[in-house]
Scaffold this active site. Structure first.
Site, mmCIF file in Angstrom:
data_model
loop_
_atom_site.group_PDB
_atom_site.id
_atom_site.type_symbol
_atom_site.label_atom_id
_atom_site.label_comp_id
_atom_site.label_asym_id
_atom_site.label_seq_id
_atom_site.Cartn_x
_atom_site.Cartn_y
_atom_site.Cartn_z
ATOM 1 N N ARG A 1 0.837 -1.201 0.000
ATOM 2 C CA ARG A 1 0.000 0.000 0.000
ATOM 3 C C ARG A 1 0.870 1.249 0.000
ATOM 4 O O ARG A 1 1.760 1.402 0.844
ATOM 5 C CB ARG A 1 -0.915 -0.008 1.224
ATOM 6 C CG ARG A 1 -1.730 1.269 1.427
ATOM 7 C CD ARG A 1 -2.670 1.093 2.605
ATOM 8 N NE ARG A 1 -3.351 2.327 2.970
ATOM 9 C CZ ARG A 1 -3.079 3.043 4.071
ATOM 10 N NH1 ARG A 1 -2.129 2.629 4.910
ATOM 11 N NH2 ARG A 1 -3.747 4.147 4.334
ATOM 12 N N ARG B 1 -11.161 18.203 8.367
ATOM 13 C CA ARG B 1 -10.261 18.527 9.469
ATOM 14 C C ARG B 1 -10.570 19.914 10.033
ATOM 15 O O ARG B 1 -11.017 20.801 9.307
ATOM 16 C CB ARG B 1 -8.799 18.497 9.009
ATOM 17 C CG ARG B 1 -8.324 17.139 8.521
ATOM 18 C CD ARG B 1 -6.857 17.193 8.126
ATOM 19 N NE ARG B 1 -6.401 15.939 7.540
ATOM 20 C CZ ARG B 1 -5.995 14.888 8.244
ATOM 21 N NH1 ARG B 1 -5.982 14.957 9.558
ATOM 22 N NH2 ARG B 1 -5.615 13.782 7.641
ATOM 23 N N LYS C 1 -13.334 1.998 -0.126
ATOM 24 C CA LYS C 1 -13.122 1.995 1.318
ATOM 25 C C LYS C 1 -14.417 2.423 2.005
ATOM 26 O O LYS C 1 -14.907 3.521 1.790
ATOM 27 C CB LYS C 1 -11.975 2.947 1.681
ATOM 28 C CG LYS C 1 -10.632 2.505 1.127
ATOM 29 C CD LYS C 1 -9.553 3.557 1.328
ATOM 30 C CE LYS C 1 -9.238 3.786 2.790
ATOM 31 N NZ LYS C 1 -8.121 4.781 2.936
ATOM 32 N N THR D 1 -7.211 -1.678 9.686
ATOM 33 C CA THR D 1 -7.114 -0.765 10.834
ATOM 34 C C THR D 1 -6.880 -1.500 12.154
ATOM 35 O O THR D 1 -7.697 -2.321 12.577
ATOM 36 C CB THR D 1 -8.355 0.146 10.996
ATOM 37 O OG1 THR D 1 -8.723 0.692 9.724
ATOM 38 C CG2 THR D 1 -8.045 1.296 11.944
#
Length: 470
Positions: free
Chosen positions: A31, A72, A219, A277
C-alpha cells in the site's frame, strides 16, 4: 496460506532489505499512502518494487490509497487544548473567535457547517474527543459540550456520526494523484470516503482515460456507504472495511456485526474484501501482539476476509517483518479451523452459469481430493468465482493480462501465474502449466477450468471443467 496480507510502506519498511524480507514472508500487495504527499514521493519506491518483483519472480500489486476529502479542523491558536467532560467550546469559521469567551476550534468548511443542528454529535481526533452541539451562535458558529476528557491539537479529523456528509469522494488532489499514479504504474486504486456508486464510476472513468483497467477498492468509512453496499458492490472491484473511520461513524459495539455483514455480502458477490485498521497495532512498539489482536485477525479470516491489512505496523513500527510473520501464522491457524467446519460454499439460487461452474469445479476438487485447481482466465473473473467458494485447494490463476495478473493478488487462495503465450488454446496452456509446475508432483490430480471454444471460434468465457492427472 490463502489469506492475503497488505503491507503499508513507510520509513520502517522502504529499504530494499526490509521489502525483500516482507516478500519472502508472503506479502504480495504493498500500500502506497497518498494522504501525506503526491506521486513524486513514490517514483523511486515504485522502481524499487518493480526490480524486486523481477528478482523474486512473483507478481507484486502496488495499491495507491488516495487521501479523499478528510474533514479537518484548522490550526488552534493555543496549539493544544486540554478538555474535561462538560467543558464548553466554540466551533466556527475564522472571524467568529469572539462570539463567546470559550476555547475556539476553527473550522472553515461552509458545506458542513450549514448542515449542523443543535443536538448533533461531533467527534474529533479519530474518536478521542466527543461533543454535542448545545447552541447555535452568531457568525455561523456553534457552542459544543465535551462528553469526555482529552487533548485536542491542530488539524485533527472531524466526523459527524450518523449524519450524511455530501462531499464527493474524489478531490482535485485525488484526481491528479490518480492520473500521476497510473503514469507511474500503480496496479490498484483505493478510494477513501466512498458514499455512492458514482464515486467509484468517477475513478473508473479516469482509469479508462489513461488506457488502463486496474481494480478500484471502495473503502467503507461512512454509514451511508454501508447503507448502499449492494449498489456499491455492483460497480466496485474490491471492498475495504476501513474500521478506523467507520468506528467513529457508528457506535463501536455495532462494528463487529457490521464487519461480518459487509464480508458476507462481498463473498456472495464474489468481490474480494479487505479488513483494515489496528489489526496488530501493539506491534508498532512491541515484538509480539496482544491476545485480543491475534483473535481479531483470526476472526477476520473466519468471517471470510480475502485480505488483512497492516498500516502503522509496517509503515512506522519497530518490527515490520515480525508483524507480518505473526499475521501469517495467525491466518494459517484460522484457515485450518475454517476447513474443519466448512464445506465448499454453494452460490445463491439466483446466480448464473459462471457461479455454478465454479462451484462444480470446487466440489469436484473436494470429492476427488485434488491437489490443486488451475483456472485459465483472461480477466481473472473465473478465478475470483472459484475463490468465493473457498476450496481447500490452491487456485493457480493463469492469465496473459498483466493487469488481471496483479489484480488477482486480492483474491483469497489464488496464486496468479503468467501463461505461455506461444500456446493458443486455453486448455493447452493449463495442461502445459501443470506439466511444468514443480509444485505439482508426478501423479497429481488437478481440476482445470478454462474457456475452450469450438474450432475457429473465439473464446467467450469458462465453459469447461476437467480432471487432469499429471
Amino acid at each position: 496460506m490463502r489469506t492475503k496480507i497488505i503491507a503499508t510502506i513507510g520509513p520502517a519498511s522502504n529499504s530494499p532489505e526490509t521489502l525483500t524480507r516482507l516478500i519472502q514472508n508472503g506479502v504480495r500487495i504493498f500500500r502506497l499512502n497518498f494522504s501525506h504527499g503526491d506521486a513524486s514521493m513514490f517514483t523511486d519506491l515504485i522502481a524499487l518494487l518493480r526490480a524486486l518483483e523481477k528478482e523474486h519472480g512473483v507478481p507484486l500489486t502496488l495499491l495507491q490509497d488516495l487521501s479523499g476529502p478528510k474533514i479537518r479542523i484548522g490550526e488552534l491558536r493555543e496549539g493544544t487544548i486540554t478538555l474535561d467532560q462538560r467543558d464548553r467550546v466554540v466551533l466556527g469559521p475564522s472571524g467568529s473567535e469572539m462570539v463567546r469567551d470559550l476555547p475556539f476550534i476553527p473550522f472553515d468548511n461552509p458545506p458542513i457547517m450549514e448542515t449542523l443542528e443543535v443536538g448533533d454529535k461531533v467527534v474529533l481526533s479519530d474518536g478521542v474527543l466527543q461533543f454535542v452541539i448545545t447552541e447555535k451562535l452568531p457568525l455561523g458558529a456553534f457552542e459544543m459540550e465535551c462528553q469526555n476528557n482529552g487533548i485536542l491539537t491542530s488539524r485533527k479529523g472531524l466526523a459527524l456520526p450518523g449524519k450524511p456528509v455530501r462531499l464527493p469522494a474524489m478531490t482535485d488532489k485525488d484526481k491528479r494523484d490518480l492520473r500521476d499514479g497510473l503514469a507511474l504504474g500503480v496496479d490498484a486504486c483505493a478510494l477513501s470516503y466512498v458514499q455512492t456508486p458514482e464515486d467509484i464510476l468517477t475513478a473508473k472513468a479516469i482509469i479508462r482515460e489513461a488506457g488502463k483497467n486496474i481494480p478500484v477498492v471502495a473503502k467503507l468509512e461512512r454509514q451511508n456507504a454501508v447503507d448502499r453496499l449492494e449498489d456499491i458492490l455492483e460497480v466496485t472491484d474490491v471492498v475495504m472495511v476501513a474500521r478506523g473511520d467507520l468506528g467513529v461513524e457508528c457506535p463501536l459495539p455495532m462494528l463487529p456485526a457490521m464487519q461480518k455483514r459487509i464480508i458476507r455480502a462481498c463473498n456472495r458477490a464474489a468481490k474480494p474484501v479487505i479488513v483494515a485498521t489496528q489489526m496488530l497495532l501493539s506491534m508498532v512498539n512491541n515484538p509480539a501482539p496482544t491476545r485480543a489482536e491475534t483473535t481479531d485477525v483470526a476472526n477476520a479470516v473466519l468471517d471470510g476476509a480475502d485480505c488483512v491489512m497492516l498500516s502503522e505496523e509496517t509503515a512506522m513500527g519497530k518490527f515490520p517483518v515480525e508483524t507480518v510473520s505473526f499475521m501469517v501464522e495467525i491466518a494459517k491457524q484460522a484457515e485450518e479451523i475454517q476447513f474443519e467446519a466448512q464445506k465448499v460454499r454453494p452460490p445463491d439460487d439466483e446466480k448464473g452459469t459462471p457461479d455454478f461452474l465454479a462451484y462444480s469445479a470446487c466440489l469436484l476438487a473436494e470429492k476427488t481430493q485434488a491437489d490443486a485447481i488451475v483456472s485459465h482466465s483472461m480477466s481473472g473473473s473465473s478465478a475470483r468465482q472459484l475463490s468465493a467458494r473457498r476450496p481447500r485447494q490452491i487456485i493457480y490463476a493463469l492469465t496473459p493480462d498483466p493487469e488481471a495478473l496483479r489484480g488477482l493478488n486480492f483474491s483469497w487462495g489464488v496464486k496468479p501465474e503468467g501463461v505461455n503465450k506461444a500456446l493458443s488454446g486455453h486448455l493447452e496452456r493449463a495442461e502445459y502449466f501443470i506439466e511444468t509446475c514443480p509444485l505439482l508432483p508426478e501423479g497429481s490430480n488437478v481440476v482445470i477450468t478454462a474457456g475452450q471454444p469450438k474450432p475457429g471460434a473465439k473464446a467467450r468465457g469458462t465453459n469447461l471443467v476437467k480432471i487432469y492427472r499429471k
